[in-house]
Design an enzyme around this catalytic site. Structure first.
Site, mmCIF file in Angstrom:
data_model
loop_
_atom_site.group_PDB
_atom_site.id
_atom_site.type_symbol
_atom_site.label_atom_id
_atom_site.label_comp_id
_atom_site.label_asym_id
_atom_site.label_seq_id
_atom_site.Cartn_x
_atom_site.Cartn_y
_atom_site.Cartn_z
ATOM 1 N N GLU A 113 0.844 -1.193 0.000
ATOM 2 C CA GLU A 113 0.000 0.000 0.000
ATOM 3 C C GLU A 113 0.883 1.248 0.000
ATOM 4 O O GLU A 113 1.040 1.913 1.025
ATOM 5 C CB GLU A 113 -0.941 -0.001 1.212
ATOM 6 C CG GLU A 113 -1.986 -1.113 1.161
ATOM 7 C CD GLU A 113 -2.865 -1.163 2.402
ATOM 8 O OE1 GLU A 113 -2.480 -0.550 3.433
ATOM 9 O OE2 GLU A 113 -3.917 -1.818 2.358
ATOM 10 N N GLU A 137 -6.725 -6.855 -1.140
ATOM 11 C CA GLU A 137 -7.295 -6.979 0.201
ATOM 12 C C GLU A 137 -8.704 -6.398 0.199
ATOM 13 O O GLU A 137 -8.951 -5.351 -0.414
ATOM 14 C CB GLU A 137 -6.464 -6.219 1.240
ATOM 15 C CG GLU A 137 -5.066 -6.753 1.457
ATOM 16 C CD GLU A 137 -4.291 -5.929 2.488
ATOM 17 O OE1 GLU A 137 -4.941 -5.176 3.262
ATOM 18 O OE2 GLU A 137 -3.057 -6.029 2.501
#
Length: 451
Positions: free
Chosen positions: A184, A322
């Site tokens: 991320e 995710e």
């Protein structure tokens, strides 16, 4: 030579991890339809502490730093038996597994352990996405601190050193193994996003340079902040230079609305959401304030459609690396049922709407079978037994898989029977729910219909 090849093929069929180099692996578009649904081996190989960055202090114990179960073949067998087709393996390397900081040399003991777990998955015919996760923030946390030219150049060199080693270690694995450069990346502004693209180019270059199966292995780049909006707006996949074609995917994550998916402590004292989907809202009483006020079915479709149009339609499959929502515990049985139905619908909707659009969904799972009351947890499988902890969410995932057709249809207009329409929620073209007897062009079950 023919007898050797036959032996290798037999071993592969029997589940061996033995493989040999191919001239051209199946491309990203070819393997994507075989990869859903996906599951995360969360809080496991990425475990550790930031004080371990550029050291070898993590050791094999890092696997249990954030959860208590050693990964085994039996656990992965169980995951596969539930219907998952691929496993995303978040991993740390720089945070606790470096024996030479200058050369960024990965501890061979750690590399071997990662290979063991990858092999568990390959043995079951699962696809694997292996990444460099948060990893102490050695590069992912730098975008808001320092993106000066010398720092970017130094980080690119580190990126290449790191991924050259990983790629060499897995050089002969077939198309079932994919590499993802980051997790991320905290890039939000245009200058930060430009630097992110530079780092990801370094990742691509490093892997390709190792040759063998890595010359055509599918690689996954991460959108800025793994945000759907930022990725759709700022990322042009055609700008990446690659020595092979159709071998790139892009990754985003989805945890919306955060009041529902996570442990919510609103900045202004606002409430969490316990109930997702209009059919699951509490109509009155104390719990009414916990109904979602945004981010439900129509929003999911809108977000995923952005990714389809920006990437899938242009030949780049998308990984939803995710997603998940906390399963909470209530003493009120009727409220618990409403919440459970919300979780089921959330997971069904995510999978169905993603798969329809050529997006591969990976549920987040941290192996902590304790709901902590209304705090909740994201745990599908209790690996210590193993057993299914959150049957409700798993059933929703598989219902979404069953309902979906890879890559479509997601739009188009067709007539439906009136009694069929009454069984599903009806929305206008603005995404607002309307009475089921509304006439004209509406959305029913995610499709445009004329009534």
């Amino acid at each position: 030579m023919n007898s050797i090849r036959k032996t290798l093929l037999i071993l592969t069929v029997l589940g061996s991890t033995v493989s040999f180099s191919q001239s051209q692996l199946p491309n990203a578009i070819e393997i994507a339809p075989k990869m859903y649904p996906g599951w995360n081996l969360g809080n496991t190989l990425e475990g550790g502490g930031t004080d371990n960055v550029y050291t070898n202090n993590g050791g094999l114990g890092a696997e249990k730093a954030w959860q208590g179960t050693t990964t085994t073949q039996a656990i992965i067998d169980y995951v596969a038996a539930q219907g998952f087709k691929s496993v995303r393996i978040p991993a740390s390397w720089v945070m606790g597994h470096i024996i030479d900081a200058d050369e960024l040399t990965i501890d061979p003991v750690w590399m071997n352990r990662v290979k063991e777990i990858v092999d568990y998955c390959i043995n079951d015919g699962l696809y694997v996405v292996l990444n460099d996760h948060w990893d102490g923030g050695w590069i992912q946390g730098t975008f808001k601190k320092d993106i000066s030219e010398p720092t970017v150049a130094a980080n690119c060199e580190k990126m290449k050193k790191l991924w050259t080693q990983i790629a060499e270690a897995f050089k002969d694995y077939d198309e079932h193994l994919l590499f993802a450069g980051l997790n991320e990346p905290e890039a939000e502004k245009e200058d930060q996003i430009k630097v992110l693209m530079t780092y990801e180019q370094a990742f691509i270059d490093a892997v390709r340079a190792t040759g063998g199966n890595n010359a055509s292995r599918t690689l996954v780049v991460q959108g800025p902040n793994t945000s759907i909006e930022l990725s759709s707006q700022y990322v042009d996949m055609s700008k990446f230079e690659d020595t092979t074609s159709k071998a790139l995917m892009i990754e985003v994550h989805y945890y919306s609305p955060p009041q529902f998916t996570g442990v919510w402590e609103g900045p202004n004292g606002d409430e969490p959401y316990y109930f997702w989907g209009a059919a699951n809202h509490v109509p009155s009483g104390t719990y009414k304030k916990y109904n979602c006020t945004w981010g439900e079915e129509a929003y999911v479709r809108e977000q995923f459609q952005m990714m389809k149009e920006a990437f899938v339609d242009k030949g780049y499959p998308v990984i939803l690396g995710e997603y998940g929502a906390n399963w909470r515990e209530f003493t009120n049985n009727s409220i618990q049922k409403k919440h459970d139905a919300s979780l089921w619908l959330f997971h069904k909707t995510i999978n169905e709407e993603a798969i329809k659009r050529g997006i591969i969904p990976y549920v987040w799972d941290i192996n902590n079978p304790n709901r902590y009351g209304t705090g909740g947890i994201m745990c599908i499988i209790d690996r210590s037994k193993p057993s299914v902890f959150d049957t409700n969410s798993l059933d929703g995932i598989m219902a979404g898989v069953e309902a979906a057709q890879w890559g479509g249809p997601t739009s188009g207009i067709k007539k439906v029977l009136t009694d069929q329409s009454k069984q599903q929620a009806t929305y206008n073209l603005m995404g607002r729910r309307v009475p089921s007897n509304t006439k004209g062009l509406v959305i029913v079950g995610g499709k445009k219909v004329i009534k």
